[in-house]
Scaffold this motif. Structure first.
Motif, PDB file in Angstrom:
ATOM      1  N   ASN A  58      -4.814   5.598  -5.880  1.00  0.00           N
ATOM      2  CA  ASN A  58      -4.773   5.725  -7.339  1.00  0.00           C
ATOM      3  C   ASN A  58      -3.477   6.371  -7.817  1.00  0.00           C
ATOM      4  O   ASN A  58      -2.979   6.059  -8.906  1.00  0.00           O
ATOM      5  N   HIS A  59      -2.936   7.270  -7.018  1.00  0.00           N
ATOM      6  CA  HIS A  59      -1.644   7.873  -7.351  1.00  0.00           C
ATOM      7  C   HIS A  59      -0.521   6.863  -7.148  1.00  0.00           C
ATOM      8  O   HIS A  59       0.397   6.757  -7.968  1.00  0.00           O
ATOM      9  N   GLU A  60      -0.601   6.087  -6.085  1.00  0.00           N
ATOM     10  CA  GLU A  60       0.469   5.144  -5.762  1.00  0.00           C
ATOM     11  C   GLU A  60       0.529   3.979  -6.744  1.00  0.00           C
ATOM     12  O   GLU A  60       1.620   3.472  -7.034  1.00  0.00           O
ATOM     13  N   ILE A  61      -0.614   3.534  -7.255  1.00  0.00           N
ATOM     14  CA  ILE A  61      -0.623   2.384  -8.154  1.00  0.00           C
ATOM     15  C   ILE A  61       0.159   2.676  -9.439  1.00  0.00           C
ATOM     16  O   ILE A  61       0.615   1.759 -10.136  1.00  0.00           O
ATOM     17  N   LYS A  62       0.355   3.959  -9.755  1.00  0.00           N
ATOM     18  CA  LYS A  62       1.092   4.343 -10.963  1.00  0.00           C
ATOM     19  C   LYS A  62       2.602   4.183 -10.801  1.00  0.00           C
ATOM     20  O   LYS A  62       3.326   4.250 -11.787  1.00  0.00           O
ATOM     21  N   ASN A  63       3.051   4.003  -9.562  1.00  0.00           N
ATOM     22  CA  ASN A  63       4.483   3.879  -9.294  1.00  0.00           C
ATOM     23  C   ASN A  63       4.883   2.412  -9.417  1.00  0.00           C
ATOM     24  O   ASN A  63       4.775   1.631  -8.473  1.00  0.00           O
ATOM     25  N   ASP A  64       5.365   2.022 -10.582  1.00  0.00           N
ATOM     26  CA  ASP A  64       5.700   0.618 -10.835  1.00  0.00           C
ATOM     27  C   ASP A  64       6.811   0.110  -9.931  1.00  0.00           C
ATOM     28  O   ASP A  64       6.869  -1.091  -9.636  1.00  0.00           O
ATOM     29  N   ASN A  65       7.684   0.981  -9.504  1.00  0.00           N
ATOM     30  CA  ASN A  65       8.774   0.546  -8.630  1.00  0.00           C
ATOM     31  C   ASN A  65       8.252   0.043  -7.287  1.00  0.00           C
ATOM     32  O   ASN A  65       8.868  -0.831  -6.668  1.00  0.00           O
ATOM     33  N   LYS A  66       7.132   0.603  -6.840  1.00  0.00           N
ATOM     34  CA  LYS A  66       6.566   0.198  -5.556  1.00  0.00           C
ATOM     35  C   LYS A  66       5.480  -0.863  -5.704  1.00  0.00           C
ATOM     36  O   LYS A  66       5.339  -1.737  -4.841  1.00  0.00           O
ATOM     37  N   THR A  67       4.702  -0.783  -6.764  1.00  0.00           N
ATOM     38  CA  THR A  67       3.486  -1.604  -6.835  1.00  0.00           C
ATOM     39  C   THR A  67       3.585  -2.746  -7.839  1.00  0.00           C
ATOM     40  O   THR A  67       2.563  -3.331  -8.201  1.00  0.00           O
ATOM     41  N   ALA A  68       4.779  -3.072  -8.279  1.00  0.00           N
ATOM     42  CA  ALA A  68       4.930  -4.275  -9.114  1.00  0.00           C
ATOM     43  C   ALA A  68       4.441  -5.478  -8.312  1.00  0.00           C
ATOM     44  O   ALA A  68       4.718  -5.600  -7.112  1.00  0.00           O
ATOM     45  N   ASN A  69       3.682  -6.354  -8.953  1.00  0.00           N
ATOM     46  CA  ASN A  69       3.099  -7.548  -8.321  1.00  0.00           C
ATOM     47  C   ASN A  69       1.984  -7.217  -7.336  1.00  0.00           C
ATOM     48  O   ASN A  69       1.613  -8.064  -6.515  1.00  0.00           O
ATOM     49  N   LEU A  70       1.455  -5.986  -7.423  1.00  0.00           N
ATOM     50  CA  LEU A  70       0.326  -5.599  -6.577  1.00  0.00           C
ATOM     51  C   LEU A  70      -0.851  -5.164  -7.440  1.00  0.00           C
ATOM     52  O   LEU A  70      -0.674  -4.756  -8.590  1.00  0.00           O
ATOM     53  N   LYS A  71      -2.042  -5.215  -6.870  1.00  0.00           N
ATOM     54  CA  LYS A  71      -3.246  -4.686  -7.512  1.00  0.00           C
ATOM     55  C   LYS A  71      -4.161  -4.149  -6.425  1.00  0.00           C
ATOM     56  O   LYS A  71      -3.958  -4.426  -5.228  1.00  0.00           O
ATOM     57  N   ILE A  72      -5.157  -3.362  -6.843  1.00  0.00           N
ATOM     58  CA  ILE A  72      -6.158  -2.862  -5.904  1.00  0.00           C
ATOM     59  C   ILE A  72      -7.269  -3.899  -5.807  1.00  0.00           C
ATOM     60  O   ILE A  72      -7.830  -4.318  -6.822  1.00  0.00           O
ATOM     61  N   ALA A  73      -7.577  -4.313  -4.585  1.00  0.00           N
ATOM     62  CA  ALA A  73      -8.607  -5.325  -4.387  1.00  0.00           C
ATOM     63  C   ALA A  73      -9.943  -4.810  -4.895  1.00  0.00           C
ATOM     64  O   ALA A  73     -10.333  -3.673  -4.594  1.00  0.00           O
ATOM     65  N   PRO A  74     -10.672  -5.628  -5.650  1.00  0.00           N
ATOM     66  CA  PRO A  74     -11.998  -5.224  -6.102  1.00  0.00           C
ATOM     67  C   PRO A  74     -13.027  -5.392  -4.983  1.00  0.00           C
ATOM     68  O   PRO A  74     -12.748  -5.992  -3.942  1.00  0.00           O
ATOM     69  N   ASN A  75     -14.182  -4.821  -5.180  1.00  0.00           N
ATOM     70  CA  ASN A  75     -15.395  -5.129  -4.395  1.00  0.00           C
ATOM     71  C   ASN A  75     -15.519  -4.449  -3.038  1.00  0.00           C
ATOM     72  O   ASN A  75     -16.625  -4.093  -2.642  1.00  0.00           O
ATOM     73  N   ILE A  76     -14.427  -4.268  -2.262  1.00  0.00           N
ATOM     74  CA  ILE A  76     -14.612  -3.789  -0.894  1.00  0.00           C
ATOM     75  C   ILE A  76     -13.795  -2.538  -0.604  1.00  0.00           C
ATOM     76  O   ILE A  76     -12.770  -2.265  -1.229  1.00  0.00           O
ATOM     77  N   VAL A  77     -14.290  -1.787   0.386  1.00  0.00           N
ATOM     78  CA  VAL A  77     -13.569  -0.664   0.985  1.00  0.00           C
ATOM     79  C   VAL A  77     -13.771  -0.755   2.492  1.00  0.00           C
ATOM     80  O   VAL A  77     -14.888  -1.023   2.958  1.00  0.00           O
TER      81      VAL A  77
END
Length: 330
Positions: free
Chosen positions: A208-227
């Protein structure tokens, strides 16, 4: 000439001087003994403990681990003495941090554990993240629709993950027949964004902290449904020749566990609260972890889940707070 000298008088004067000198020496000796008796015979040492620098992407995790260590040491000051935390200037990967313990370049670090790490370094086998580093959400490409519905382990085995070079997770995934591409932390994001890998598993305490870093996570998302989940406790580690420090940290953590302060501190962290939200309603795909020692498996059974804090509880009058007077940073 000699007849004019009063020999008896001279002898008397010398005798008086000798007696006066003896008396002064005796008084001085008595004063020194009294002074030594007034001081405690077991003055505790002041410890300067060197910690690793924050690793990229782990700022909140680092802040929590450091704050917990501070409290752990604070509640043991009466037994072990005062302390000071000093942060090293150079960043280092997990494996290097652990090697630095044995090279006397660090005093304490923290890491997920393995049999190999425990053979070379001294773990304090109390999980400090409540096992959440073994709960892995997935970074996937923003265009990937395969994860829109729950997937099975068999389906994951047809995909390729990306992980760091020195991470135990790399071996865990491979031992469960999930292919892994090894690269650096920063390059891992690019591997998924550019579709060289299908997923980048990250701890729910990090993602959740990393997803806020647009420089790293552009074109990425967190997969729904599974862990993806596997037992992977994070421990404090010290050098194998510092059993005294290991005992101090063990006692401090046990105190914080016993009255619920460890649980209280963890649950106060935003990353923990976000992790709990992220885990809600997700299907759990369990993996085996062949890297765990029997002692670490027992530690998971012994210490998890954490005891709940008692109402208004605190340890030795200390509230949950960030390091202040005993903490030194660069």
């Amino acid at each position: 000439m000699w007849r004019s000298i009063d020999i008896p008088r001279i002898i008397a004067v010398l005798a008086i001087h000798v007696l006066t000198l003896c008396f002064c020496v005796q008084v001085q000796a008595s004063a020194q003994v009294s002074s030594e008796a007034a001081q405690p015979s077991n003055v505790l040492p002041h410890s300067v403990l060197r910690l690793p620098n924050v690793h990229p992407g782990r700022d909140p995790v680092y802040a929590y681990a450091k704050a917990l260590l501070y409290q752990t040491l604070k509640v043991t000051e009466a037994e072990f003495g005062t302390f000071e935390l000093v942060i090293t200037e150079q960043e280092a990967l997990q494996a290097r941090q652990l090697r630095n313990l044995e090279h006397s370049m660090l005093d304490v670090t923290w890491s997920v554990t393995t049999k190999e790490r425990e053979r070379h370094h001294q773990p304090i086998r109390i999980p400090i993240m409540e096992g959440l580093f073994g709960k892995r959400a997935l970074f996937i490409n923003s265009d990937d629709t395969r994860f829109d519905h729950p997937l099975s382990l068999a389906q994951l085995k047809t995909m390729r993950a990306v992980q760091g070079y020195d991470w135990p997770d790399t071996r865990i995934f491979r031992s469960n027949n999930i292919r892994v591409l090894e690269t650096t932390y920063d390059a891992s994001f690019k591997m998924v964004a550019e579709k060289f890998a299908d997923m980048y598993p990250r701890s729910v305490m990090e993602i959740n902290h990393e997803i806020k870093n647009d420089n790293k996570t552009a074109n990425l998302k967190i997969a729904p449904n599974i862990v993806i989940a596997y037992p992977s406790p994070m421990f404090y580690f010290v050098s194998s020749d510092r059993p005294d420090l290991a005992e101090r940290i063990q006692r401090g953590l046990e105190k914080l566990l016993a009255n619920g302060e460890l649980k209280r501190l963890l649950e106060a962290q935003e990353i923990y609260q976000q992790s709990m939200t992220l885990l809600e309603g997700r299907e759990i795909i369990n993996l085996e972890n062949p890297l765990l020692s029997e002692q670490s498996k027992q530690a998971l059974d012994t210490y998890l889940p954490y005891p709940s804090p008692s109402p208004n509880s605190q340890v030795d009058g200390m509230q949950n707070k960030q390091p202040q007077s005993s903490d030194t940073t660069p």
